[in-house]
Motif scaffolding. Sequence first.
Motif, PDB file in Angstrom:
ATOM      1  N   ASN A 196     -12.330   3.535  -7.209  1.00  0.00           N
ATOM      2  CA  ASN A 196     -11.129   2.956  -7.897  1.00  0.00           C
ATOM      3  C   ASN A 196     -10.745   1.739  -6.740  1.00  0.00           C
ATOM      4  O   ASN A 196     -11.126   0.651  -7.002  1.00  0.00           O
ATOM      5  CB  ASN A 196     -10.206   3.877  -8.214  1.00  0.00           C
ATOM      6  CG  ASN A 196     -10.718   4.714  -9.127  1.00  0.00           C
ATOM      7  OD1 ASN A 196     -10.728   4.368 -10.420  1.00  0.00           O
ATOM      8  ND2 ASN A 196     -11.050   5.926  -8.914  1.00  0.00           N
ATOM      9  N   ALA A 197      -9.831   2.163  -5.971  1.00  0.00           N
ATOM     10  CA  ALA A 197      -9.091   1.247  -5.213  1.00  0.00           C
ATOM     11  C   ALA A 197     -10.037   0.016  -4.439  1.00  0.00           C
ATOM     12  O   ALA A 197      -9.778  -0.891  -4.388  1.00  0.00           O
ATOM     13  CB  ALA A 197      -8.402   1.968  -3.935  1.00  0.00           C
ATOM     14  N   LEU A 198     -11.013   1.045  -3.642  1.00  0.00           N
ATOM     15  CA  LEU A 198     -11.921  -0.283  -3.133  1.00  0.00           C
ATOM     16  C   LEU A 198     -12.787  -1.128  -3.878  1.00  0.00           C
ATOM     17  O   LEU A 198     -12.862  -2.147  -3.544  1.00  0.00           O
ATOM     18  CB  LEU A 198     -12.815   0.683  -2.306  1.00  0.00           C
ATOM     19  CG  LEU A 198     -13.802   0.172  -1.169  1.00  0.00           C
ATOM     20  CD1 LEU A 198     -13.091  -0.949  -0.389  1.00  0.00           C
ATOM     21  CD2 LEU A 198     -14.663   0.969  -0.125  1.00  0.00           C
ATOM     22  N   ILE A 199     -13.142  -0.497  -4.880  1.00  0.00           N
ATOM     23  CA  ILE A 199     -14.052  -1.638  -5.828  1.00  0.00           C
ATOM     24  C   ILE A 199     -13.169  -2.324  -6.503  1.00  0.00           C
ATOM     25  O   ILE A 199     -13.434  -3.672  -6.724  1.00  0.00           O
ATOM     26  CB  ILE A 199     -15.035  -0.621  -6.689  1.00  0.00           C
ATOM     27  CG1 ILE A 199     -16.154  -1.566  -7.369  1.00  0.00           C
ATOM     28  CG2 ILE A 199     -14.167  -0.171  -7.856  1.00  0.00           C
ATOM     29  CD1 ILE A 199     -17.085  -0.915  -8.129  1.00  0.00           C
ATOM     30  N   ASN A 200     -12.140  -2.048  -6.955  1.00  0.00           N
ATOM     31  CA  ASN A 200     -11.179  -2.927  -7.461  1.00  0.00           C
ATOM     32  C   ASN A 200     -10.442  -4.145  -6.751  1.00  0.00           C
ATOM     33  O   ASN A 200     -10.653  -5.367  -7.153  1.00  0.00           O
ATOM     34  CB  ASN A 200      -9.701  -2.297  -8.284  1.00  0.00           C
ATOM     35  CG  ASN A 200     -10.335  -1.204  -9.129  1.00  0.00           C
ATOM     36  OD1 ASN A 200     -11.603  -1.600  -9.895  1.00  0.00           O
ATOM     37  ND2 ASN A 200      -9.578  -0.354  -9.606  1.00  0.00           N
TER      38      ASN A 200
END
Lengths: 434, 434, 434, 90, 90, 90
Positions: free
Chosen positions: B313-317
Motif C-alpha cells: 500500500n503506502a510504499l508502492i503507491n
Amino acid sequence: MDNLLRLWDSTGLAHFQPGQVVMILIGLGLLFLAIRKQFEPLLLVPIGFGGVLANIPGAGLAYSAAENALHSGDPVVLAEMARVLGQAVASDAESLLHALGMAALPAQHAAASAAEAAGFGNGMLYTFYTVSIASGVAPLVIFMGVGAMTDFGPLLANPRTLFLGAAAQFGIFVTVLGAVGLSSLGIMDFSLADAAAIGIIGGADGPTAIYVASLLAPDLLGAIAVAAYSYMALVPLIQPPIMRALTTQAEREIVMTQLREVSQREKIVFPLMLLILVALLLPAAAPLLGMFCFGNLMKECGVVKRLSDAAQNALINITTIFLGLSVGSKLVADKFLDIETLGIMLLGVLAFAIGTASGVLIAKLMNRFGSHPLNPLIGSAGVSAVPMAARVSNRLGLEANPSNYLLMHAMGPNVAGVIGSAVAAGVMISLVGG
Amino acid sequence: MDNLLRLWDSTGLAHFQPGQVVMILIGLGLLFLAIRKQFEPLLLVPIGFGGVLANIPGAGLAYSAAENALHSGDPVVLAEMARVLGQAVASDAESLLHALGMAALPAQHAAASAAEAAGFGNGMLYTFYTVSIASGVAPLVIFMGVGAMTDFGPLLANPRTLFLGAAAQFGIFVTVLGAVGLSSLGIMDFSLADAAAIGIIGGADGPTAIYVASLLAPDLLGAIAVAAYSYMALVPLIQPPIMRALTTQAEREIVMTQLREVSQREKIVFPLMLLILVALLLPAAAPLLGMFCFGNLMKECGVVKRLSDAAQNALINITTIFLGLSVGSKLVADKFLDIETLGIMLLGVLAFAIGTASGVLIAKLMNRFGSHPLNPLIGSAGVSAVPMAARVSNRLGLEANPSNYLLMHAMGPNVAGVIGSAVAAGVMISLVGG
Amino acid sequence: MDNLLRLWDSTGLAHFQPGQVVMILIGLGLLFLAIRKQFEPLLLVPIGFGGVLANIPGAGLAYSAAENALHSGDPVVLAEMARVLGQAVASDAESLLHALGMAALPAQHAAASAAEAAGFGNGMLYTFYTVSIASGVAPLVIFMGVGAMTDFGPLLANPRTLFLGAAAQFGIFVTVLGAVGLSSLGIMDFSLADAAAIGIIGGADGPTAIYVASLLAPDLLGAIAVAAYSYMALVPLIQPPIMRALTTQAEREIVMTQLREVSQREKIVFPLMLLILVALLLPAAAPLLGMFCFGNLMKECGVVKRLSDAAQNALINITTIFLGLSVGSKLVADKFLDIETLGIMLLGVLAFAIGTASGVLIAKLMNRFGSHPLNPLIGSAGVSAVPMAARVSNRLGLEANPSNYLLMHAMGPNVAGVIGSAVAAGVMISLVGG
Amino acid sequence: MREDELFMQGVELMLFGVSTVVIFLSLLVLAIGLASRVIQRFFPEAVPAQPARQGRSPVAPRTSGPTVDAQRSAVIAAAVHQHRKRHRNG
Amino acid sequence: MREDELFMQGVELMLFGVSTVVIFLSLLVLAIGLASRVIQRFFPEAVPAQPARQGRSPVAPRTSGPTVDAQRSAVIAAAVHQHRKRHRNG
Amino acid sequence: MREDELFMQGVELMLFGVSTVVIFLSLLVLAIGLASRVIQRFFPEAVPAQPARQGRSPVAPRTSGPTVDAQRSAVIAAAVHQHRKRHRNG
Ligand code: NA
Ligand code: NA
Ligand code: NA
C-alpha cells in the motif's frame, strides 16, 4: 563461443565461493528462525533475506561501484583503478580492495567516478545501506516510531523503576571490558570503538545498537545487529534461569501496590523534560533520544494524530523494510565469517546475562530500602527488549503466585531500559567516537 | 521596460516550440486514455501529467541544472559552460548541449557545479527521475510490492504452466531481432542495447521494462514505458484475434481439471527456491527477482503483516506517483518526437503479438503430450500483463463454452510470465549491459 | 582526568550560550501554542520541537559537517579548514564560518570533505533540511497533497470569487514594499529577494511560503515559516476586527444565492486548464501549481484512488514530519535572534491585515456591479489560510444573520487564494530569483 | 559490415536469451515438483493454509474499481450458471 | 604496552559510562517527581486523561499476531482469576 | 542612491506582481466560464457526479479533531435552524 563463455561467466555457479554458500545458509537459517520460531520477525525476515541477496556471487548487490569494478577482475579496469588509487599498476584486485578501504575521501570519490565511468554501479543493497543507515536516518526514524508507540504511564507512576533501567545497562559496560580484555589477551582484535559498539548489544534495543554500530564500527554492524535481535528474541530463554537463581520464592511472590493514574499533562511534559535533560548533560544522545521524545510527544499531545499515526505505521514499516535489507548487506562472507563474529555472539549473550542479573540484584537492594514492596522479578525487564522482557517478568511472577500480575509494573523498568541504553549510547559516542 | 521584457521573456508564450505543443497534446491524450478509457490509469495518469509538465517551455522541469543553464541562452553563462566543457567559447547552446551529453563524468560534474554557481538548479522532474529511476530504486520497490500482491498458488498447483510463461517471452527476442534488423537496413538507428530495451516491451511488465530501459537505453525510456503500459492496456484488443486465429472451437472448449490446494509451506518455500535458482544461474536478474521474491515471502510467511501491508500500500503507491512523473520527464519533445519512437511503438505491438502467438502455440503443443487437458487459450496469458491477460483467456473460454472458467488456470502462466520476462531482462543486462 | 574534562566538555552545560537558551524557550513556546492553543499543530509541533533540537549546544544537529568542524574549535581541524577555504591559517572559528558562508561551491565541497575526513558529520536536522527543503521536494509534495484534498466545486460554481482571491494577494506586494522601505530607511537590511520572500507570508499558505523562502532567502526561512503558520493560526483573531470595520451590518446580512452543482467533468478539466494557463503565462509557478493540479486531478479523475489516498495520507503526513523538523533547523540562535526576525513578524501581520482588507473592499466593489448579491465577508477568505479564513467568514455571517451560512460561498475565494499566492510566488521567483 | 555484425549479435542474443529463459523455467518446474513432493511427504501441514477460492484473482487488483467489479460479477455469473446446470442435469 | 592501555581505556569507559547513566537517570527521577507534584498541585486536569487499563501493554505490539494474543489471553486469565478469588473470599 | 534604487525595484515588483496576479486569475475566470459552457452543452453528464453537500468543507480537514467537530456541529445547528424557520413560516 565468446558469448557462451560470457554467459557461463555471468552465472553464479562460476563464481560461488564457499564463504558465500555458508552465508546464504546462515541467511536461510535466520529466515527459518524468524518465520518458524517467530524470532523478531519484523527485523529478521528482511535481515535474513538481505543476507542471502548480499551473497549472490557475481551480483555485487552489497558492494559499491568501486568494489564491483575491482571484483570484476577486468585487467583494464584494474589498471585504471590502481592508477586512481595511487597503487602499482600491476596490483591485484585484493590489494586494491584493501587500498580502497584505506584510501582518503578524495581518492575514494575518484575511485567511485572511475568505476562509474567504466560502467559499474552501486549494488542495490549498498544503495539502501547508504541512504538508510550510513546517513543515520533509518534507526532514528524507527526510534521516533517506537517513541510514538511507547506509553510512559507506568514509569511516571513509579519513577523509582528508572534505577532498574539504569542497573540493567551494567551489562553493556562489562561487555565493553570483556571485548577489550579479549583484545588485550591477543585473542581477538577489537578496537575501543568496536568494543563500545559490541557492548551496546547488551542494551537489548535494536535501533540503538544499529545506530551506534553505524557510527563506531560499521564493519561489525551485521554481526552486532544479528546478535542484538537474536538475543532479544531469546530473552524468554536467557532470562528465566538467571532470575530464578538470584531470587527466593518469597521474593518472587511479592505483590506490588497498584499504580496510580498518570494525567495527560504529566505525559506531555515528560518527553520535553527528558529532552531538556539530554540537552543539558549529554548532547551526543540528542539524535536518538530527541527523535524518541519527538515521537512520544506526537503521541501524547493529542493534536497531531495524523503525524503520530504516520510515525507508528507507514513510516516505521517502510523504514524497517529498508533497514533490514541494509543490515543484511553487511552479512557478506568476507566481513561476517570471521572469528570476531563468534566473539561478538559470545559477548552479546554475556551482556544480556549480566544486564539481567544487575537489574534483579539492584531490585533486591532497592526492596530493602524503599517503603513500597518491589518484586525483584521486574528488575530483569530493565534490559529493555520491549515488551518481551516485561512479559517474562510477568510470567515468572504468575508462576510463583498465580494472582501476581507484574506486567504493568515491569513496563516501567522496561521503557526505562530504552532510555538507559540510549544514554549509554550517548556516552560511548561522545567518549569514543569523533 | 527592462522588467517588462523580462516578464514577457518569463512567460511560456515567448518560448513555445511546436514540438512542445505536440508533446503537451500527447500528454493530454495519455490522460484522456487513462481517465476515460481506463488505460492502466495508475501509471498513465502520472506519466501523462509528467509529460505535460516536462514540456512547459521555460520551466525546465525535466532538465538538469547544466541543461537549464544552457537553455537559458545567457551568453556569460554559455561562455563559462563552454570553458568547463572544454569547448570553443563561442559555441552555441545546441552544440554545448551535445558536448554535455558526450562529456566524461568529471566534466559533467564540473558543468553541474558551474550551472549551480550561476544560479540554475535541477528541474523538479529531473530530481524525481534521478532519485527514483536512475538510482534503480523505484522499479525495484514496485516489483517488491507486486511480489507482495501475487499469489503463486495456481502456478504451484500446475507448474507445467511455467512453460507457457517461457514461451510467451519469445516475442521479446524476436523484437530484439526486429530492432537490429531495422538498424541493419538503415531505417532506424538502434544499438544492440536499445534493441534489448525495446524487446522487453514484449515482456508486458511495466516495472521490468522501465528497469531495463533505465540501464540499457535511458534516452528511449519514455517511449518504451508509454508503449509498455499502453499495450498492456490494449491486451483485450490485441490478443483475442490472434488467439481465435490460432485455435479451433474444439480446443477453446477444453475444460481443465480443477487445481489442487497448495499448502502455505509450499508457498513460503517457492520464493526462496526461485531466489536460489537466480543466485545459481542468473545473478543479473537478482535485483528484480530478489525484490519480487522478498515481497512474496513477506506476504506468504504470515509473520510480518505490517511490512507486507506497507509494501502493498503506502510504499508502492508513493513510489508509483514518483515513478510515473519521472517517466513523464522523458517525454520531452527533443527526445520523444523522433522516428525512433514510431519504431518503438510498432516493434512493441509486434512483440505483444508474437508473445501471444507463441504462448498459444506452445500450449497446443503441450496439449498433445501432457496427460491433463490444457486449454490453449491460457497460453496467451503467459505474456504477463497481470491480471488483464488472464481475464482475456477467461473471457474467450466463456465465449466458447459458457461453463468454462479459465481464470485460475490462466493465472499460472500469467505470473509465470512475470518471472519469465524478469529472467529475459537478466539475460539482456548480463549480455548487453556493462 | 583527561577523560573527565572530555566528559564535561561533552555536556551541554559547558557550552550553553544565552541565545540558545532563548531559542529553546521559544521552541517550547511554539509547542505550547501548538498543543494548548491548537495553533496549526500539524506544523508547529514539529517546527517547535525541531527548534529545541537545533539549539542543543554541542550536538550540532542543525549544522553541516563543515560547520560542525568549525564549531569544534579543535586547532588542528581549524588550521586544515582554513587551508581548504584559502584563509590565513591562524583564522578563528568565527571568521572561518563567515568565509565558509561566502565560499564558492568547489571550496564548500572541499571544506565538507575535509570536515568528513576529520570525523565530523552533517547534523540530523541539516540532513533532513537538505533532503526535504533545499531539494524543493517537501513543499511540493505537501502542495500535491493539499491539491488532492481540495474541492474546487464552490469556485467553479461561482468563478467570480477568483477576483477575491486575487485581491487578497495585494497584501503580499504591499509587504514587499514595506520591507524594501525599511531597508531604504536603513532600519533593517533586507535585499529585494528577502523582501519578496517576506511578502509571501501574506499569501497565508505555509508550503508556498516555505518554497519561496527556500529559493529566495534560505537564511530567513525559519522566521518566515514561523510567522506564516502563526498568523494562519491567528486568523480568527486578526481578521474579524478588520472585517467589521470595513462592512456595514446591512452588508454582512446579505444572503447569497445557492451554488449550482458542478459536474465531475468540469472538475477534471479545471486542473488541466489551470496547468495550461501556467504553461502559457507563468512557467516559474509550474512546480508549485503543477503539483497542486496533479494532486487535484488524481482526486477528481476517480481512477487512481490508491494514489490519491497515498497523496492525502501517508505521503503528506510523512513529509510534514520532516518538513517541520527541517524548518525547526532554521531556528538556530545565530540566525533567528536578530532584529530582522522582529521586522518579519511585524511585516507578516501587516501583510495579513492588508490582504484581508483588500479582499473585503474588492468584494464590496464587486457587489455594486455584479448581478448576484455578494456578501463582502467572504472577501477576507481570499487570503487562503484554508479552511480557517472561510470559517471566520461564516462565523461573522452568522453573527449578523443567524441563518446566513457563508461557508460554501467563502470556500470559493479561499481556494482561489491558494492559486493567487502561488501565482504571486511565480512572479517573485521569475523576477527576483535566478 | 557493421550492420551485419549488429544483426548477428541480435541473433546470438535471441538464441542465448530464449534458451536461458527455457532452461531457467524448466529447472524451476523441476524444483517446484521436487519441493512439493518433499513438503507433502515429510512436512505436511495439519490444516490447509487457506481454502482454495475458485475464481478469485491471485493478484490483488492493480487497477481500480470497474475491472474488479467486472471480475466479481463474472464469478457470480459463473456460480449461478453452475447452479442452474446442476439442477438441469439432476 | 598498547594492550594494557586499551584495557585501561575500557575500564575508564566503564566507570564513566556507568556513572553517567546512573546520574542521568537519577536526575530524571528527581525531575519526574518535581514535575508530577507541580502539575498535580498547580495544573490539575479536570478529568483524568484515560482510565488506567490494568494489564494493557504500554507499548503497541511490535511483533505480530501470536504474542499479542498471548498477552490478551493472559489479561483475560488474570481477570477471571481475580473474579474467582473475590468470590472465594467473600 | 542604492536605497532608492531598491525601493524603486520594490515598486516595480509590486506593480508587475499585482497585474500578473489579476490578469492570470481573470483569464482563469474566462477559461472556467468557457469550459463550463462547452461541457454543459456538448459533454453533459447523465447523472451529476455528487449531490451538492451544503455546508461540507471542500477541503479535507488539515487540523485534527476539535475543528472538525466544531464544523459538524455548526452544520447540524444550521439544519435545525432551517427546520424551525420553515415550520414557523408555514
Ligand atoms: Na536497554
Ligand atoms: Na512477461
Ligand atoms: Na493566498
